[in-house]
Design a protein around this motif. Structure first.
Motif, mmCIF file in Angstrom:
data_model
loop_
_atom_site.group_PDB
_atom_site.id
_atom_site.type_symbol
_atom_site.label_atom_id
_atom_site.label_comp_id
_atom_site.label_asym_id
_atom_site.label_seq_id
_atom_site.Cartn_x
_atom_site.Cartn_y
_atom_site.Cartn_z
ATOM 1 N N CYS A 363 0.823 -1.170 0.184
ATOM 2 C CA CYS A 363 -0.075 -0.162 0.073
ATOM 3 C C CYS A 363 0.833 1.174 -0.089
ATOM 4 C CB CYS A 363 -0.752 -0.036 1.119
ATOM 5 S SG CYS A 363 -1.679 1.461 1.484
ATOM 6 N N LYS A 365 0.010 4.230 0.777
ATOM 7 C CA LYS A 365 -0.323 5.087 1.956
ATOM 8 C C LYS A 365 0.211 4.607 3.213
ATOM 9 C CE LYS A 365 -2.736 7.622 -0.619
ATOM 10 N NZ LYS A 365 -2.677 9.090 -0.766
ATOM 11 N N CYS A 366 -0.086 3.300 3.645
ATOM 12 C CA CYS A 366 0.101 2.949 4.869
ATOM 13 C C CYS A 366 1.467 1.626 4.916
ATOM 14 C CB CYS A 366 -0.948 2.488 5.514
ATOM 15 S SG CYS A 366 -1.516 0.779 4.994
ATOM 16 N N PHE A 368 1.110 -1.306 4.118
ATOM 17 C CA PHE A 368 0.731 -2.569 4.055
ATOM 18 C C PHE A 368 1.301 -3.536 3.135
ATOM 19 C CE2 PHE A 368 -2.242 -5.811 2.512
ATOM 20 C CZ PHE A 368 -2.583 -6.581 3.463
ATOM 21 N N CYS A 377 -7.488 -1.085 0.864
ATOM 22 C CA CYS A 377 -6.340 -1.594 1.785
ATOM 23 C C CYS A 377 -6.902 -2.001 3.095
ATOM 24 C CB CYS A 377 -5.373 -0.170 1.782
ATOM 25 S SG CYS A 377 -3.990 -0.820 3.147
ATOM 26 N N GLY A 379 -5.168 -2.335 5.718
ATOM 27 C CA GLY A 379 -4.399 -1.417 6.916
ATOM 28 C C GLY A 379 -4.981 -0.151 7.139
ATOM 29 N N CYS A 380 -5.292 0.597 5.966
ATOM 30 C CA CYS A 380 -5.788 2.108 6.065
ATOM 31 C C CYS A 380 -7.018 2.435 5.427
ATOM 32 C CB CYS A 380 -4.678 2.972 5.411
ATOM 33 S SG CYS A 380 -4.353 2.820 3.739
ATOM 34 N N SER A 385 -4.958 1.616 -3.315
ATOM 35 C CA SER A 385 -3.666 2.215 -2.703
ATOM 36 C C SER A 385 -2.522 1.071 -2.934
ATOM 37 C CB SER A 385 -3.570 2.848 -1.378
ATOM 38 O OG SER A 385 -4.227 2.100 -0.578
#
Ligand SMILES: [Zn+2]
Length: 395
Positions: A363, A365-366, A368, A377, A379-380, A385
Motif C-alpha cells: 500500500c 499510503k500505509c 501494508f 487496503c 491496513g488504512c 492504494s
C-alpha cells in the motif's frame, strides 16, 4: 505513566474551561453553584489517587455545559476517543446531548462526535442512526455525517447504501483521504456489487453493475478487468479483449492482473502471432517482470527452451529481477547434468526462498504488504492504494 499524562491534560483542559466559565460569569460569581467547584476539587483528588473513572465523573459534574465550555467538553471527549478510551468519550458526549443550554448547531456537533465514538467502539447500528438523522436535520454536518456513513457501509459491505450516501455528498467539498474522487469511489462500490453478483452467478446483474461502474469512472481498470472476466465466462473473447486493451491507458499498474486473460483470449480467437506482437508492444511501453516471464512462456511454447532462456537473459541485463532469474534457472535445469545441475538446483532453492519471503503488493499510503491484490487496503481502508511492488525483488 500514560494514564498520568492523559489525566494531567484532562486537568489542564478542565481547569481552563472552569476558569473561562468563571470569568464569563464574574457578575454572577456569588450565584455560581458551589457543587461545580466541589466536584472539580473532588476530581483532582481522584486524579492524584489514580482513579480515572471517578475523575472523569467528577470532571463532567464540575463543568457546566454551555456555549463557553462546549469546546472543553468536546476536546476532552475527542482526546479520550483518540486514546482508545471510548466508553469515557461516549459518557462525555452523551452528557453533552442530555444537557440544555446548547444551540442547535452545538447539539449537532455533539451528536456527530458521539457517532464517531460509536464507530470507534464498533457500535455501527447506533452510529448509523445518529448519522442518518444528522443528514436530515443538519446542513452544517451533513457532509461529515455522509462520509462516516460511507465508512460504515463499506465495513458492512452494504454497497447500495454506500453509493446512495456518496451520491448525496457535495463533490466540491469532498476531501477523501485516498485522493480518489467521488466518481472513482462510486465505481469501486459498483465493482464490489458486480463481484458479489458474479460469485452468485448472477451475470446479467453483474453486467449492469459493471456498466454503472464505468459510467461513474470510464478509467476504472478494475471495472475493465471484471468486465473481461465476465465476457470470458460467457465465451465472448473479442469483447473481453476490448476491455483488456483499455487497461494500460487506464492504469498500467494493473496490467499484470490482465496478462493471463489477454493470453487466453488471443488463444481462443486463434491469433497467437497477434498475441506475441501485442505482448512485445506492451513490454516496450510498460515493462514489467511478469510481462517478460509471460513472453518467455510463449517463446518456449512456440519455439523452445533455449530461445526463451536467451530472451530472459537479454531482459535480465536491462532489468535485474529475482523472479526473472528464477525463470531462467528453471529453463536451464532440464538441459543440465552432473555438478552443474546440482548447483542450479541449489541456486533455485535459494531464489525460491527469497521470493517466498518477499511480498508482491504494497500500500502506497500505509505500507501494508501482502501477496494478493486488495482493492481496499486492509491496513488504512484506502481504495486503490495497494499496488504491485517494483524493483529487483518485485515487478
Ligand atoms: Zn494502506
Amino acid at each position: 505513566m500514560d494514564a498520568l499524562v492523559l489525566f494531567a491534560a484532562l486537568f489542564v483542559s478542565v481547569a481552563v474551561g472552569f476558569a473561562l466559565g468563571r470569568l464569563s460569569r464574574r457578575h454572577l460569581q456569588s450565584q455560581y453553584p458551589k457543587d461545580y467547584a466541589l466536584n472539580y476539587y473532588k476530581g483532582l483528588s481522584y486524579l492524584f489517587n489514580e482513579q480515572p473513572d471517578s475523575a472523569i465523573d467528577a470532571f463532567i459534574g464540575s463543568l457546566e455545559v454551555n456555549s463557553d465550555t462546549l469546546e472543553t467538553h468536546l476536546a476532552l471527549g475527542n482526546m479520550l476517543r483518540r486514546r482508545g478510551e471510548v466508553t469515557k468519550a461516549i459518557k462525555i458526549h452523551q452528557n453533552l446531548l442530555a444537557r440544555p443550554g446548547l444551540n442547535t448547531r452545538q447539539q449537532h456537533e455533539s451528536q456527530l462526535e458521539l457517532a464517531r465514538d460509536y464507530i470507534k467502539s464498533g457500535l455501527l447500528d447506533r452510529a448509523e442512526a445518529l448519522l442518518l438523522e444528522l443528514v436530515k436535520i443538519s446542513s452544517a454536518y451533513k457532509q461529515a455525517a455522509l462520509e462516516h456513513l460511507i465508512e460504515i457501509y463499506q465495513d458492512e459491505n452494504e454497497w447500495d447504501n454506500a453509493i446512495s450516501a456518496a451520491s448525496q455528498l457535495d463533490g466540491k467539498h469532498y476531501r477523501p483521504k485516498s485522493g480518489l474522487g467521488l466518481k472513482q469511489l462510486q465505481a469501486h462500490f459498483a465493482c464490489e456489487q458486480a463481484q458479489e453478483d458474479m460469485a452468485q452467478r448472477n451475470f446479467s446483474k453483474a453486467r449492469t453493475h459493471l456498466q454503472e461502474a464505468l459510467g461513474f469512472d470510464s478509467d476504472s481498470a478494475r471495472a475493465s478487468l471484471l468486465f473481461a472476466r465476465l465476457e470470458i465466462h460467457q465465451s465472448r473473447f473479442r469483447e473481453a479483449l476490448d476491455h483488456l486493451h483499455k487497461i494500460p491507458q487506464q492504469d498500467a499498474d494493473y496490467l499484470i492482473e490482465a496478462l493471463d486473460m489477454i493470453c487466453e483470449c488471443y488463444e481462443k480467437i486463434g491469433e497467437p502471432k497477434a498475441l506475441q506482437k501485442y505482448l512485445r508492444s506492451l513490454l516496450a511501453e510498460y515493462p514489467s517482470n511478469s510481462l517478460v516471464i509471460k513472453i518467455a512462456e510463449r517463446l518456449r511454447w512456440l519455439e523452445n527452451d533455449y530461445v526463451a532462456a536467451d530472451f530472459i537473459a537479454e531482459q535480465l541485463k536491462q532489468r535485474p529481477s529475482i523472479r526473472t532469474l528464477n525463470r531462467l534457472v528453471e529453463l536451464h535445469l532440464p538441459h543440465s547434468e552432473g555438478r552443474a545441475k546440482e548447483n542450479l538446483q541449489l541456486l533455485k532453492q535459494l531464489v525460491d526462498r527469497v521470493i517466498e519471503e518477499k511480498p508482491s503488493y504494497c500500500c502506497n499510503k500505509c505500507g501494508f504488504t501482502g501477496n494478493s491484490l486488495h482493492w481496499l487496503c486492509p491496513g488504512c481502508k484506502t481504495w486503490g492504494s495497494v499496488r504491485p511492488i517494483r524493483g529487483v525483488a518485485g515487478e
